[in-house]
Design an enzyme around this catalytic site. Structure first.
Site, PDB file in Angstrom:
ATOM      1  N   LYS A  16       0.859  -1.199   0.000  1.00 41.17           N
ATOM      2  CA  LYS A  16       0.000   0.000   0.000  1.00 41.17           C
ATOM      3  C   LYS A  16       0.882   1.231   0.000  1.00 41.17           C
ATOM      4  O   LYS A  16       2.071   1.159   0.370  1.00 41.17           O
ATOM      5  CB  LYS A  16      -0.928   0.026   1.222  1.00 41.17           C
ATOM      6  CG  LYS A  16      -0.248   0.002   2.598  1.00 41.17           C
ATOM      7  CD  LYS A  16       0.187   1.336   3.159  1.00 41.17           C
ATOM      8  CE  LYS A  16       0.736   1.242   4.582  1.00 41.17           C
ATOM      9  NZ  LYS A  16       1.514   2.405   5.014  1.00 41.17           N
ATOM     10  N   ASP A 141      -2.847  -1.638  10.174  1.00 42.87           N
ATOM     11  CA  ASP A 141      -3.015  -1.571   8.720  1.00 42.87           C
ATOM     12  C   ASP A 141      -3.693  -2.806   8.134  1.00 42.87           C
ATOM     13  O   ASP A 141      -3.963  -2.844   6.930  1.00 42.87           O
ATOM     14  CB  ASP A 141      -1.649  -1.397   8.029  1.00 42.87           C
ATOM     15  CG  ASP A 141      -1.121   0.020   8.172  1.00 42.87           C
ATOM     16  OD1 ASP A 141      -1.902   0.913   8.547  1.00 42.87           O
ATOM     17  OD2 ASP A 141       0.075   0.222   7.901  1.00 42.87           O
TER      18      ASP A 141
HETATM   19  O1  C5P Z   1       0.659  -0.908  13.613  1.00 41.15           O
HETATM   20  P1  C5P Z   1       2.016  -1.394  14.016  1.00 41.15           P
HETATM   21  O2  C5P Z   1       1.966  -2.661  14.804  1.00 41.15           O
HETATM   22  O3  C5P Z   1       3.014  -1.423  12.905  1.00 41.15           O
HETATM   23  O4  C5P Z   1       2.575  -0.271  15.032  1.00 41.15           O
HETATM   24  C1  C5P Z   1       3.815  -0.393  15.687  1.00 41.15           C
HETATM   25  C2  C5P Z   1       3.891   0.629  16.821  1.00 41.15           C
HETATM   26  O5  C5P Z   1       3.842   1.971  16.302  1.00 41.15           O
HETATM   27  C3  C5P Z   1       2.762   0.578  17.820  1.00 41.15           C
HETATM   28  O6  C5P Z   1       3.002  -0.371  18.828  1.00 41.15           O
HETATM   29  C4  C5P Z   1       2.758   2.004  18.383  1.00 41.15           C
HETATM   30  O7  C5P Z   1       3.807   2.167  19.324  1.00 41.15           O
HETATM   31  C5  C5P Z   1       3.113   2.841  17.162  1.00 41.15           C
HETATM   32  N1  C5P Z   1       1.897   3.345  16.483  1.00 41.15           N
HETATM   33  C6  C5P Z   1       1.232   4.461  16.987  1.00 41.15           C
HETATM   34  N2  C5P Z   1       0.098   4.915  16.371  1.00 41.15           N
HETATM   35  C7  C5P Z   1      -0.385   4.304  15.262  1.00 41.15           C
HETATM   36  C8  C5P Z   1       0.275   3.169  14.717  1.00 41.15           C
HETATM   37  C9  C5P Z   1       1.421   2.723  15.359  1.00 41.15           C
HETATM   38  O8  C5P Z   1       1.664   5.053  17.987  1.00 41.15           O
HETATM   39  N3  C5P Z   1      -1.500   4.777  14.690  1.00 41.15           N
END
Ligand code: C5P
Length: 294
Positions: A16, A141
């Site tokens: 994406k 995502d």
């Molecule tokens: O979504 P993903 O698991 O890749 O996110 C990794 C980390 O990034 C989360 O644990 C969080 O600390 C941070 N994050 C955030 N806000 C979001 C997406 C991710 O603070 N909207």
């Protein structure tokens, strides 16, 4: 009904891009509230998925060095098995193209393809909302890849409304560097107070193409800023997600070849592809469905 037999089959798990990425706040648990427009690339990972008669989930390929229990494909299959109570297993081989830490959603897309395809193969009949709810447990995502259509997404990415930005050719640049989402969101340079835009503001935001994570990503990984400057002397490159990948849209294939040539000397990898508003996973499933019906 889809003709999804027990033969090994290949399913796309596309990358994406975020046409813009605004950070509008931070929840009490530290998670960030976002506004973005997602589109899909024709390029991405590919998963071979075959049903097993026993309950085993067997996983091959994918990211080297990642323990099976941490792999989002394995976790997605286990979650679906547990949630549905279905006594079926699967053999899944991941052909990895999308680098981890690129901001192109590779792990999330792999998990979404696993959930969508196993929902069909195991004949669970779960609806889109139920699958998206499961996907959100695996990562912010994941729902957008299950949804499978370009959308204006809000919150942690779970509020999605379909939009139709321009499609076409795209040059993706993959620096050798890797960007950690958690580290980028934790940086002091992170701007978290952008005023939310209304739904009808998305075309202007796509045109402005601002990514609020970019300054923090380039502070976290300083070589990204140097790479971005080199890329931008060739074309209008933007960071996707929290990086490390950058993309530039091209009006036609000839211009795309020109851009790819100009950035060929920058350290990293160049991928040329197309941006689409319908996920290649759904194109494949629709094609399988109409072949079964004809
Ligand atoms: O979504 P993903 O698991 O890749 O996110 C990794 C980390 O990034 C989360 O644990 C969080 O600390 C941070 N994050 C955030 N806000 C979001 C997406 C991710 O603070 N909207």
């Amino acid at each position: 009904m889809l003709d999804l037999s027990r033969d090994r089959r290949r399913y796309p798990a596309p990358a994406k891009i975020n046409r813009f990425l605004h950070v509008t706040g931070r929840d009490a648990d530290g998670y960030h509230a976002l506004q973005t427009v997602f589109q899909f690339l024709e390029w991405g990972d590919v998963l071979d998925i075959r049903v097993r008669d026993d309950r085993r989930i067997q996983l091959d390929g994918g990211v080297s060095g990642l323990a099976t229990q941490d792999n989002l494909v394995w976790r997605a299959a286990m979650l679906l098995q547990e949630y549905s109570g279905r006594a079926a297993g699967a053999e899944i081989r991941v052909h990895k193209q999308i680098p981890p830490g690129s901001g192109l959603g590779g792990g999330s897309s792999d998990a979404a393809t696993t959930l969508v395809v196993l929902n069909h193969l195991w004949e669970l009949g779960l609806g889109m909302d139920e699958l998206c709810g499961l996907g959100l447990r695996l990562g912010a995502d994941v729902p957008v890849f299950i949804h499978g259509r370009a959308c204006f997404a809000e919150g942690r990415g779970e509020k999605m409304r379909d939009v139709a930005p321009d499609e076409g050719a795209v040059c993706v640049f993959l620096p050798d560097a890797h960007s950690s989402t958690a580290a980028v969101f934790a940086r002091p340079e992170m701007k978290r107070d952008r005023a939310p835009i209304p739904l009808e503001g998305w075309p202007q935001a796509v045109q402005d193409a601002h990514n609020d994570c970019e300054a923090a990503a380039e502070a976290e990984t300083p070589e990204l800023g140097k790479i971005a400057a080199q890329l931008r002397s060739a074309a209008a490159f933007h960071m996707s997600g929290t990086g490390a990948a950058y993309f530039a849209l091209a009006p036609d294939r000839e211009k795309l070849r020109t851009i790819a040539g100009l950035v060929g000397a920058v350290p990293g990898r160049v991928v040329t592809s197309s941006v689409t508003n319908l996920s290649p996973l759904y194109m494949k499933l629709c094609a399988a469905s109409s072949a079964a019906g004809s």
